[in-house]
Each structure stands twice: as C-alpha cells, then as structure tokens.
Design a protein around this motif. Structure first.
Motif, PDB file in Angstrom:
ATOM      1  N   TYR A 147      -0.176   3.344  -7.201  1.00  0.00           N
ATOM      2  CA  TYR A 147       1.253   3.148  -7.451  1.00  0.00           C
ATOM      3  C   TYR A 147       1.975   4.482  -7.317  1.00  0.00           C
ATOM      4  N   VAL A 183       2.332   5.260  -3.644  1.00  0.00           N
ATOM      5  CA  VAL A 183       3.322   4.459  -2.924  1.00  0.00           C
ATOM      6  C   VAL A 183       4.733   4.888  -3.314  1.00  0.00           C
ATOM      7  N   VAL A 184       4.978   4.995  -4.629  1.00  0.00           N
ATOM      8  CA  VAL A 184       6.347   5.196  -5.085  1.00  0.00           C
ATOM      9  C   VAL A 184       6.787   6.648  -4.941  1.00  0.00           C
ATOM     10  N   TYR A 185       5.891   7.584  -5.254  1.00  0.00           N
ATOM     11  CA  TYR A 185       6.333   8.980  -5.281  1.00  0.00           C
ATOM     12  C   TYR A 185       5.927   9.772  -4.055  1.00  0.00           C
ATOM     13  N   GLY A 229       6.931   7.620  -0.742  1.00  0.00           N
ATOM     14  CA  GLY A 229       8.383   7.497  -0.818  1.00  0.00           C
ATOM     15  C   GLY A 229       9.073   8.775  -0.377  1.00  0.00           C
ATOM     16  N   SER A 233       8.479   9.542   3.509  1.00  0.00           N
ATOM     17  CA  SER A 233       9.280   8.786   4.467  1.00  0.00           C
ATOM     18  C   SER A 233      10.745   9.187   4.367  1.00  0.00           C
ATOM     19  N   LYS A 281      16.663   5.085  12.653  1.00  0.00           N
ATOM     20  CA  LYS A 281      15.609   4.130  12.328  1.00  0.00           C
ATOM     21  C   LYS A 281      16.202   2.979  11.525  1.00  0.00           C
ATOM     22  N   PRO A 297      14.584   5.171  -0.801  1.00  0.00           N
ATOM     23  CA  PRO A 297      14.045   4.598   0.422  1.00  0.00           C
ATOM     24  C   PRO A 297      13.077   3.435   0.182  1.00  0.00           C
ATOM     25  N   ILE A 298      12.332   3.455  -0.961  1.00  0.00           N
ATOM     26  CA  ILE A 298      11.488   2.287  -1.250  1.00  0.00           C
ATOM     27  C   ILE A 298      12.360   1.293  -2.000  1.00  0.00           C
ATOM     28  N   ARG A 336       9.242  -2.255  -5.358  1.00  0.00           N
ATOM     29  CA  ARG A 336       8.770  -1.317  -6.371  1.00  0.00           C
ATOM     30  C   ARG A 336       8.490  -2.046  -7.678  1.00  0.00           C
ATOM     31  N   LEU A 380       5.308  -4.025  -7.405  1.00  0.00           N
ATOM     32  CA  LEU A 380       4.143  -3.164  -7.585  1.00  0.00           C
ATOM     33  C   LEU A 380       3.959  -2.804  -9.049  1.00  0.00           C
ATOM     34  N   VAL A 410       0.723  -3.359 -11.479  1.00  0.00           N
ATOM     35  CA  VAL A 410       0.044  -2.320 -12.257  1.00  0.00           C
ATOM     36  C   VAL A 410       0.063  -2.674 -13.740  1.00  0.00           C
TER      37      VAL A 410
END
Lengths: 544, 326
Positions: free
Chosen positions: A530, A533-535, A538, A541, B15, B60-61, B66, B69, B73
C-alpha cells in the motif's frame, strides 16, 4: 461510507494534531529498511514487553523450572508466547548489533549525535543484561549453570558480595530476585529508549552521505520542512516494518520448535525448548552452554584463567572503545574510507565477536592453545588492514595514483580471495576459515559497492529523484501490487480460519504461532505494498 | 515530459492521466466549497499549490482506488485481529479439575514403590505424600501400641463436632491392618507439618509440655488422649488442636471443629504396595461461606485452585521433627 470514515479520520487527525507532530520529517529516499533499523529494534522490544507481561501472569519465581514447564504444557498457547518471547529478545539483540554497526560504519556517532550514540551503547548493555536475567528465569540446568558462571565471574573479580544482590537464592530454585531485576532492567531500557528516540527524532535520521558528506550531518530547517510529515506516511511505513518484525518473531521460534536432528553446536541458536531440570538425572548428560549472545565471553574464559583479563577483553575494552569513539574519531569525515582507523577497529571487533561466538558453540569449555589463538586471531586484522590500505576513498579514485587497471586487479584479487575463503568455510566450517571469510566478505562488499557506485553515478551527486521512469512499468507494478494486496487478504482469511482450529495446548499448539506469524508477515507486506502504491509510485508518476 | 529531442517521434502533448488530473484540479478550484485563493498563492507560491492539491485529494492516484486499497489493507488488519482472538485464551488460567479421585501408587522417597511392611511402627519421622492434588499433604502412619507392636485399627464412627453429622472410618490396612492415612492439613486454620504431626506413644509424656515448637504438647491433649485411651495423637502446635489417629482422626481437643479427612488406602497383599484411592470425611478446604465444610470431599476437586493432580503416582517426602530428642 468513505466520507464518514474520512470524517472520523479528520477528527482524530485534528485532535491528536497528527499533522504537526514534532517528529522528524523524512525525505523520500529514506523509506528503505536500512534507515529504519532502530524501528526494528523498537518493534522487537515492544513484542518482548507485551509477551513478557503475558508470561508474568503465570510465572512463579519461587518455582522457576516447574512454572516454566507448566506454562509450556498447560497454559493455552503458553509455549507460543514463551518461545516467541525468547526469540523477540534474540531478534532485539541481533537487530541492536546491526543497528549499532550500521551507524558505526556510517559515522553516525559524530557531531551532533555523540550523546545519542552513547545512550545507544548503554541500551545495548542493558539489553544484554536483561536478556541474561530473562534466560536464567527458565530455571533449567543451562540457566542455573549460566548464573553459576555469571556469579563465578562476579566473585572472581572480588565482588562476591554483589552475588546475593544480583541473583538472590537462585541455586535453590528461587528466581524472585532474578525476575525483579529482569523487569527493572527492561524498565530502564524503556526509559533510555524514550531518551534515545526523542534525541534521534530531534537530530533526524542520518542523511545519506551523498547529501551530507561531512559531520554535522543534519538537515537545515528549510530543507527539513519540505520532507514528508510523520503522519501518515511514516506511520504507514513504520507499521509495515513492525508487523513484519512481529511476524518473524512469532513464526521462526514456533517453527523451530518442530525442528530436530541438527548438530548439537547449533543448540544455542535453534532450540527454543528448555533443557532438563538441574535436579533431574538427565541434567548430568547436558553440556552446559550460555545463551548464544554470551558464547563469545564463555569462549574467552578458555583463553585465560583470570576473570579480570576475560572481562577486560570481552566487555570493558570493546565497550570503552564504543563509548569513546565519538571523542577519538573527531574528524568531520563520514566516508568509511576516510576513517580507516575507526572502521578497521570496528571490523576487527565484529570479526572477533562472530569468530569467538562460533568457536564457543563448536568447542565450548575446551582450553585453547596459544598457537590456536594466533592462528585464529592474527589473520583478520592483517586482512582488514591490508584491505583498507588498498581501497581508496570514493571520489578520489579517478584522480589518485592508482590507475583503474590496478584497482580492477585488486578488486578481482579480492573477489577471488573471498570466493576461495567462502568455499573453504563451507567445506570446513571452523573458526579459522570464519576468520578469513568474514573480513574478506566485508571488504568485498565495501569494494563492490564502491565499484558499482563509481560506475553508475557521479560522486557526491544528490540522490536525484528518479528522472526517467517508464510510466508503463510503474503502472504494471502498481497493478501487480494491488492484485497482491487482494491475494494477501484472501490468503490471510484462509489462514485465520485454519488458525481458529489449532488446539491451545499440546504438540500442535505451536502451529498457532507459525500461522499467526505468517498472518502478521502478510499484514506487514500488505501495508508495505500500500505504501508503495500510494506514496512511492504515486510520487513517481507525478514527477515523471 | 516534453522531450525536445524526440521531434521525429509522435508523442502525445498531454498524457490522458495528466489531462484528467488537470480537469479535476480545475473543477476543484472553481468549486465554491474549495475555492482556490489566488491571493494566497501569490504570497506563498508553490507551497500553497502543493498543499492545496494534497488537501483536496486531487492527487494523481484517484481517491476511489486509494480508498479501495485502504479497505483491503484494513481488511487484512481486521483478519489479523480475528487471528489473535483465540490467542486471548492465553490469559485464562487453566482450572485444575479432576472428575474423580485418581488411584495413585505411593512411592518411597527413592522413587520405588513403598512396601507396606517397611513403614516403621510409631515412626517419629513425618512421612507425607501429596494426594489428590499437589500441595495437598497427607500423613501415612503405621500405628502401634505403647510397646511398639503394630495394632489393628478397627472401623469407627467419626463425629464432626461442627455439624453433628457422622461418617464411618473404614479402619487400617496392610499386613497388620495398622496403616492409616489422614490429611496433614489441620482443619482449624490449615497449618501443615512440621507444626502438625504425629506424637508416637514414647513422646506422650509430660516432658513434651515444655518441648520447643513445633513439638509442644498441651496438658489438655495429654488428658484427652488418656481419657479416650489413645496411645498416641496427632497434634497441631499452631493452636493446640488434637486428633485421635486410632479412631479416624476424630477431634480430641479444639479449637478445631472438624476431624482430619481420611485418605482411603488400598493394600495389594501380593506386591505389598499401597495405593491411595480417595478421601472421605470432610473436604480439605471449607469453601462454604459459613466455613462449614462439605461432607463430600469431591468438591475440592472441581473448584481446586490448589494445585495440579498428582496423577497415578505420588512420592513420600520425609520431615524430621522432635529435633533434639531423636
């Protein structure tokens, strides 16, 4: 639904002022485990405290051995708690040494962190003492003989009057005093840990040498204020590390409980079971050995008959060196290759510690001849000295006298030597070959990383945020991580369902520890994914 | 992103993900709820912009993914907690209870089975074995007359002074029917040996009145023994309770109001071994609120926090009393 959870989140965040905690803000590159070794130590300490308090509900110091056995045999999951408590202490010791040597070789004891370093050394001493007391509480023949040896050393130093104060009436099976001191020492660890932690937070974690090549290695207020706040990223990252640590602490000893048939010299490391009672006939056939973290001291006792010399070389001299090193190595240099004396002494200590520990395990209480001592202890300092003399500091190598040809030749010679020593060691595992393989391995690693770094990056460059990231690659990785988290959830549900069926006592009960440990490891892994992916992804990108 | 060297290749100007990000950002900036303060932006610069983006979740996410996810978790965390729940049983202490009295072979202190004929008659040493639970000591006595000859102990009716009820003591066992066993915990306030022990006939003299603790007899005990024709007594030095081992450890003198519970013995004549098979009389521990014991010693077993069961073997331990005279 998420808006409600967000509201609760915000409420908690605001009340606890989580966004403004006075903790160190962390730059992106520090989310790697080697910057968090202290957190791993703290994690195992927390586990040891929690499991220790559970054991305190049952342990009766006046009947040490009997109550240990009844905890293992009749308390629900008693053996799971007891074995993992033991290995939490082992983990804490190993991680504390790792934490210490990592910071030692990185020069973290230099200005302004001298006091932090000294408190750390005190914490190591407290941890070893508390572990010794805890090991003795089992009350088996090994524990009693370990305390016998400890008491023998104390009286050998002419301090015999301290024995009743330190150990009480342990030889009649009464461990009240040992238990009390065990708890007192752990409380002191907690106290010094708080101090250590807040000092560490106020200086911040030791920055990369590429950013701060010289002491004082601290970020300025302006630099610092731009980094990630403690909440929520550090919290997320830290909990993943702590759950992973707990998982291994639970799973390893409970798996080892089922393991048998290994050679006896591995007993101090691999056997979580207590030995027979000191008053049983079976006790006669047990070869006494101390807990593994004091095997080196036990072996030193075979070199000399004088307790004073033994304690001097086994404890006082290394401790004095580590406490005084901030005042001996006072230059502003942090590069290990520019602090060759300090690094060399540290490497020799580390090698000697590992060698003597192995020797103590293989040949406990076998007197050592002078020729053996020379053979075992002379090569490491020579190898380390020669190796350090040949490796040039980073950044100077292109300009300095040694041509790339010569340094390449030295590197390949080192590689060959290391491979040779390693194959010797794996064929004839002995202290002698260990004495060759450890220093050569470290030197090989040092030279190797230097080579790779020199080839890859311009020296002294800032750890640049990754400049060209293949966005597609990141996206695939993110997808994979997401799928992994979902799989972890499903597998953990299956494991927990199985876990509920494990009997609380008896032979099978240790499966509970293995199972719960794996669930904890999966939780840690899920949080870590997690975090990625998030930090991590993120940010990548968004900067690309 | 816009790499000038790559003129030959066709590269997208923007993009899609960046496009959506900008679109979302603009929407958020226009919304009256989360208005973008351009004046503050001018003052604080990009710090304000970054904080703004972070605060309003226009990262951006995207937020939904989020949260999904996060849910997963939290799911793993919840599952872990469920996994810990059976472990909570660790804090529940196991209750020691045995459904009935075990049949336990009595062992001598060297671990071999105790031979009934090897027990000394009128032994001044205290022989104790634990039964039915550990920490529940019991005497084993080979009783004799004042000349030291073993004496057959007949069955007797024992009265419990506290309740007035009675029970039948089965008598002695062994080759001479002279071996008996009683709880070694005084029924007055629970004193155990050496304070409570057997006084053989040779010690039933007035010399014992002035003997040091724990070997002091009282005049009342001597008198009571004489009147009930008991050659020897079990006497507790804590408060002076006296029991008659020849008649089922019935009460001779107070302050106790209960006889000592009897341990039932079984003697195997072919092997000469002795077995403990149960208790009769009163319960060892008076658990009732008024201190009135149950007549059923089995009640000790259900509630017992007093130790673990001895199992099918129990070993004798020996204690020396009459230190000066023996």
């Amino acid at each position: 639904m998420f808006s409600i959870s967000k509201k609760i989140n915000d409420w908690i965040e605001e009340r606890l002022m989580l966004e403004d905690l006075p903790f160190f803000k962390t730059p992106d590159y520090m989310y790697k485990v080697n910057y968090w070794l202290g957190a791993l130590v703290a994690g195992s300490f927390m586990y040891a405290v929690i499991s220790g308090l559970l054991l305190l509900l049952y342990y009766e110091p006046s009947a040490g051995y009997t109550s240990t056995i009844s905890i293992i045999d009749s308390i629900p999951y008693g053996s799971v708690v007891l074995y993992s408590h033991l290995y939490a202490a082992y983990a804490m010791i190993i991680l504390a040494y790792t934490h210490m040597f990592y910071n030692y070789f990185h020069g973290a004891y230099k200005r302004p962190r001298e006091l932090l370093w000294i408190i750390g050394v005190i914490l190591l001493v407290l941890t070893l003492s508390a572990s010794f007391m805890g090991y003795s509480l089992i009350g088996d023949v090994l524990a009693v003989s370990a305390v016998d040896v400890g008491a023998g050393i104390v009286s050998g130093l002419g301090l015999g009057f301290l024995n009743p104060i330190l150990f009480g009436a342990y030889d009649s099976g009464d461990f009240t005093r040992v238990l009390a001191l065990h708890i007192i020492l752990v409380a002191l660890i907690g106290l010094f840990f708080v101090l250590h932690f807040f000092l560490a937070e106020s200086y911040g974690m030791m920055p990369s040498r590429k950013v701060k090549p010289k002491a004082p290695a601290v970020y300025t207020k302006e630099e610092w204020s731009k980094f990630n706040a403690w909440w929520p990223r550090n919290f997320v990252y830290m909990s993943s590390l702590i759950f992973l640590t707990w998982g291994f602490i639970l799973a390893i000893p409970n798996a080892l409980a089922y393991l048998s048939g290994y050679p006896t010299y591995l007993n101090p490391f691999l056997n979580p079971h207590p030995a027979p009672s000191p008053s049983s006939p079976a006790a006669m056939s047990v070869t006494a050995y101390p807990p593994w973290f004091f095997l080196f001291l036990f072996k030193i006792a075979d070199f000399t008959s004088s307790y004073l010399i033994m304690v001097l070389i086994g404890a006082i001299i290394p401790l004095l060196w580590f406490i005084l090193v901030p005042f001996i190595d006072r230059s502003a240099e942090l590069d290990p290759m520019k602090r060759k004396v300090a690094v060399g002494v540290g490497l020799v200590f580390l090698t000697y510690f590992i060698q003597t520990t192995i020797w103590g395990a293989i040949a406990p209480a076998v007197p050592a001849k002078l020729s053996q001592l020379v053979l075992v202890f002379l090569p490491p300092p020579i190898l380390i000295g020669l190796g350090l003399a040949f490796i040039k500091p980073r950044g100077t190598s292109p300009k300095s006298g040694t041509s790339p040809m010569i340094s390449a030749a030295i590197f390949s010679a080192l590689t060959l030597l290391f491979i040779g020593a390693f194959s010797m060691f794996s064929q004839y595992p002995s202290v002698l070959t260990a004495g060759a393989v450890i220093p050569l391995g470290i030197l090989f690693a040092l030279a190797g990383t230097k080579k790779v770094l020199n080839a890859d990056q311009p020296s002294n460059s800032l750890p640049s945020t990754v400049t060209s990231i293949d966005v597609n690659k990141v996206n695939t990785k993110v997808k994979l991580a997401e799928i992994m988290i979902a799989i972890l959830l499903i597998v953990s549900i299956a494991l927990v369902a199985a876990l509920w069926t494990i009997p609380p006592t008896g032979f099978l009960s240790n499966l509970f520890g293995i199972d719960l440990g794996i669930v904890f490891i999966m939780l840690g892994e899920a949080i870590s994914l997690y975090h990625y992916v998030v930090y991590v992804a993120g940010k990548q990108s968004s900067t690309s | 992103m816009n790499d000038d060297n790559n003129e030959g290749k066709k590269i997208p100007i923007l993009k899609p993900s960046d496009f959506f990000f900008l679109q979302k950002l603009l929407r958020t900036m226009r919304s009256p709820k989360s208005k973008f303060d351009s004046r503050e932006f001018a003052e604080k610069g990009e710090d304000y912009l970054f904080n703004y983006v972070k605060k309003n979740n226009v990262g951006p996410i995207d937020q939904g993914r989020r949260n999904f996810l996060k849910g997963l978790v939290i799911g793993v965390a919840a599952v872990t907690v469920i996994g810990i729940i059976p472990g909570i049983r660790e804090i529940v202490p196991p209750t020691v209870s045995i459904s009935g009295f075990p049949k336990s072979l009595i062992l001598a202190s060297d671990g071999s089975p105790l031979k009934a004929s090897s027990i000394p008659v009128n032994n001044p040493l205290v022989m104790i074995f634990e039964y039915p639970l550990k920490s529940e000591p019991n005497f084993i006595l080979n009783l004799g007359d004042s000349s030291g000859k073993p004496m057959a102990i007949p069955s007797a009716t024992v009265t419990i002074p506290q309740t007035g009820k009675t029970y039948t003591f089965p008598g002695g066992v062994g080759p001479n029917k002279s071996i008996v066993s009683y709880s070694a915990r005084c029924q007055h306030l629970g004193c155990v040996p050496p304070y409570i022990h057997f006084y053989p006939p040779s010690y039933m003299t007035s010399a014992q009145l002035s003997a040091p603790s724990p070997d002091t007899l009282t005049a009342a005990a001597l008198l009571a023994a004489k009147t009930s024709k008991a050659p020897a007594v079990i006497h507790c030095d804590c408060h002076g309770s006296t029991y008659d081992p020849y008649h089922g450890a019935a009460v001779l003198t107070g302050p106790t109001e209960r006889p000592l519970p009897t341990v039932l013995l079984e003697w195997d004549s072919s092997s000469d071994y002795l077995y403990a098979t149960g208790d009769i009389g009163v319960a060892t521990y008076p658990l009732g609120s008024n201190g009135i014991p149950s007549k059923d010693p089995k009640e000790d077993l259900d509630e017992s926090e007093f130790g673990s069961p001895v199992g099918d073997k129990t070993e004798i331990s020996t204690l020396t009393v009459f230190g000066k005279s023996s």
